[in-house]
Design an enzyme around this catalytic site. Structure first.
Site, PDB file in Angstrom:
ATOM      1  N   ASP A  90      37.175 -22.708 -72.893  1.00 40.03           N
ATOM      2  CA  ASP A  90      38.505 -22.587 -72.292  1.00 40.03           C
ATOM      3  C   ASP A  90      39.213 -23.953 -72.260  1.00 40.03           C
ATOM      4  O   ASP A  90      38.549 -24.991 -72.204  1.00 40.03           O
ATOM      5  CB  ASP A  90      38.319 -22.070 -70.858  1.00 40.03           C
ATOM      6  CG  ASP A  90      39.624 -21.728 -70.186  1.00 40.03           C
ATOM      7  OD1 ASP A  90      40.335 -20.865 -70.717  1.00 40.03           O
ATOM      8  OD2 ASP A  90      39.935 -22.320 -69.131  1.00 40.03           O
ATOM      9  N   GLU A 143      39.821 -23.217 -77.093  1.00 38.10           N
ATOM     10  CA  GLU A 143      41.196 -22.787 -76.857  1.00 38.10           C
ATOM     11  C   GLU A 143      42.087 -24.031 -76.870  1.00 38.10           C
ATOM     12  O   GLU A 143      42.207 -24.729 -75.860  1.00 38.10           O
ATOM     13  CB  GLU A 143      41.302 -22.076 -75.498  1.00 38.10           C
ATOM     14  CG  GLU A 143      42.708 -21.548 -75.238  1.00 38.10           C
ATOM     15  CD  GLU A 143      42.999 -21.307 -73.756  1.00 38.10           C
ATOM     16  OE1 GLU A 143      43.853 -20.466 -73.452  1.00 38.10           O
ATOM     17  OE2 GLU A 143      42.375 -21.967 -72.894  1.00 38.10           O
TER      18      GLU A 143
END
Ligand code: CA
Length: 615
Positions: free
Chosen positions: A329, A358
């Site tokens: 993330d 990400e």
């Protein structure tokens, strides 16, 4: 509190003189022999544990250094695990003024055979992304769990709905039938937050599956059952921040464990500032060290203990749960040198592993900065093998809605791929039409199913690793209420006891849903053995008249994809494509199954895609 006995820890709290000494946690809770790197750093936590001296007696296990930090409730133990060590249980002793005050067992397990050789996900796979709280509630008894603050409330779109690991395990045959080969589940680690905890991005314990999802052992069961079905498991991890209710937030090991500000300071979310050659220090500092949210303290990965803690945590989960991949993330939000150390370490321990970051940036050059092997001017190498294709997501959300023009319409899809020269490895990029953070694709397309089908045909045939968001196969939409993230993450119908219908079964689906399900299923099953898509080359032709044509090919086979972005049916002369069509005289259209015996002219309905395997 978690069950420490689970980790074979024997806890012996002692009261010496008037001073209490306890041992509450040792993390990682156990480790393995046989890694390339033979160093291990244990975080030991307990009241005044820092006042003790530590001993360790186990053949082949060396206590190299004991670090005391500002907070007397912590010790960090540097261990070296000799190559010839045998797996077993060591005893760590704690003494105060030469008197033993306590001890704990520390287990070194044997790694599974071939653990280091595990294969990560690749362009041969199709990833299915699901949010565990919203997929299926297979065990209502865990909806309210002891010690967890937020109870289940299915009427609250931003509340916990009760989905869990059992619910996922109950539907693995559904996923296999659909034809996906990898599963990315949004974070599963404990999020003991007061509210808005269902999404899982506020970790409160890095070594524990949230009990509302199940146990650590349930996660291993899921992994085994996926592997039995040929489906890979990708774990969602967050190094950038933890949850404000994380147990260490009340008693930080060091003040700089998290990035501190005089008052709450939010990141500016401008990931580009971090590799912008002209960025001001104020902006890049705020991006990097600002908190993601008031409930998400920003971990300081320049602190060497934090760095070791996070790297070891990720290795622990790979070994423990037999992972096939990691999704990281908010990748650029963490200190990038540490993230590079992490990537390097992962690939040294698991050379064939894959993990995707990400890096939410809107142009290929900015995303490419973060892919391993990128020739960046500042010399930075992320050691991150895969990135998400946010520029392509952006183009895909605009292309089919726009009138055709020089810069608008389907040319966007062409242009975004024409910038692949930026990427060190365009095959190892995850492509997607939507995910849990954005509007569902159908919503962005005015509920036009034709456009959704085009998007799916596209992501399943271009380069890279496709990712499909759960519910896409049954036309799930955000609905009328578009406020916040909750409506993007609706419950899968049939996942809850008492649901009015069960869309996991054909009987429970509407005609339109069945049509979409079959459309995806058809392409997915074909794709699973289509080597030209997995590893073939890519060649495309500049779109003309709203028609985009590209080819995927290897020495064995050639696939032609036609996308018609016009409302009306078009018939195309194919002379322009003779560098591919000359060698073929017929083809089969994969979705409809129709045989094409004349390739000189092709007719394609408006707003549709055709995938033709040439013969
Ligand atoms: Ca449940």
């Amino acid at each position: 509190m978690r069950g420490l006995s689970l980790f074979l820890l024997v806890l012996i709290p002692f009261r010496i003189f008037s001073q209490q000494i306890t041992l509450d946690r040792v993390e990682p809770p156990y480790w393995w022999t046989g890694f390339k790197h033979n160093n291990l750093q244990l975080m030991v936590y307990g009241k005044n544990i820092g006042s003790t001296t530590v001993s360790l007696d186990y053949p082949g296990l060396v206590l190299r250094k004991v670090h005391k930090v500002e907070n007397p409730n912590y010790l960090f133990l540097d261990l070296t695990i000799n190559k010839a060590i045998r797996p077993g249980v060591a005893t760590i002793g704690f003494k105060l003024r030469d008197k033993v005050v306590g001890a704990c067992h520390y287990e070194l397990k044997e790694r599974k055979i071939n653990s280091a050789r595990r294969k990560g996900f690749s362009a041969k796979d199709v990833i299915y992304l699901l949010m565990p709280d919203r997929f299926a509630n297979g065990d209502t008894s865990n909806d309210v769990s002891a010690g967890m603050i937020e109870p289940v409330d299915r009427s609250n779109k931003d509340g916990r709905h009760g989905g869990d690991l059992k619910g996922i395990r109950d539907h693995l045959d559904y996923l296999r039938d659909l034809g996906i080969t990898a599963l990315w589940i949004n974070p599963l680690l404990e999020n003991n937050m007061t509210r808005y905890s269902y999404h899982g991005y506020s970790t409160t314990d890095y070594y524990r599956i949230d009990p509302r999802f199940g146990t650590n052992e349930d996660y291993v069961k899921l992994s085994d059952e996926l592997h039995q079905r040929g489906i890979k498991l990708i774990m969602d991890m967050i190094f950038n921040h933890c949850g404000s209710n994380h147990w260490w937030m009340n008693d930080l090991p060091t003040k700089d464990w998290v990035n501190q500000w005089p008052e709450f300071t939010r990141t500016n979310y401008r990931a580009g500032t971090y590799n912008d050659p002209y960025a001001s220090r104020a902006d890049s500092n705020k991006f990097l060290k600002g908190w993601f949210d008031i409930t998400m303290p920003d971990l300081n990965q320049t602190n060497p203990y934090v760095r070791n803690y996070l790297i070891q945590n990720s290795i622990w989960w790979v070994e423990f749960a037999g992972l096939d991949g990691i999704r990281q993330d908010t990748h650029p939000y963490a200190f990038k040198e540490m993230m590079s150390d992490w990537g390097k370490r992962m690939l040294e321990e698991y050379p064939d592993f894959n993990f995707v970051g990400e890096c939410w940036l809107n142009n290929p050059a900015s995303v490419a900065y973060w892919q391993k092997g990128s020739k960046n001017k500042d010399g930075y190498d992320s050691w991150l093998p895969s990135v998400f294709d946010f520029p392509l997501y952006d183009a895909l959300n605009k292309s089919f809605n726009e009138a055709e023009g020089w810069n608008t319409g389907i040319i966007r899809l062409f242009e975004v791929l024409a910038q692949d020269f930026s990427y060190p490895d365009p095959e190892n990029i995850v492509v997607f039409a939507d995910n849990h953070d954005v509007n569902r694709y159908l919503d962005s397309q005015g509920d036009d199913v034709r456009k959704l089908k085009m998007a799916m045909a596209y992501v399943l045939t271009i380069r890279g690793i496709p990712q499909i968001y759960y519910g896409t196969e049954i036309l799930m939409t955000t609905g009328a209420d578009k406020s916040g993230d909750g409506p993007k993450r609706k419950d899968f119908p049939g996942g809850w006891p008492g649901d009015l219908r069960d869309a996991f079964t054909e009987q429970g689906r509407t005609t339109a849903e069945t049509d979409m399900f079959n459309y995806l299923r058809k392409i997915l099953h074909w794709r699973n053995s289509a080597e030209a898509i997995h590893t073939g080359k890519f060649k495309h032709f500049i779109p003309e008249d709203g028609i985009y044509i590209y080819f995927r090919y290897n020495s064995q086979s050639t696939v032609m994809v036609i996308m018609n972005n016009n409302e009306e049916t078009k018939t195309i002369e194919t002379r322009r494509y003779k560098e591919f069509l000359d060698k073929h005289n017929s083809g089969i259209e994969i979705i409809s199954g129709s045989i094409l015996n004349d390739l000189s002219k092709l007719t394609i309905p408006g707003k549709s895609a055709e995938i033709i395997e040439l013969r």
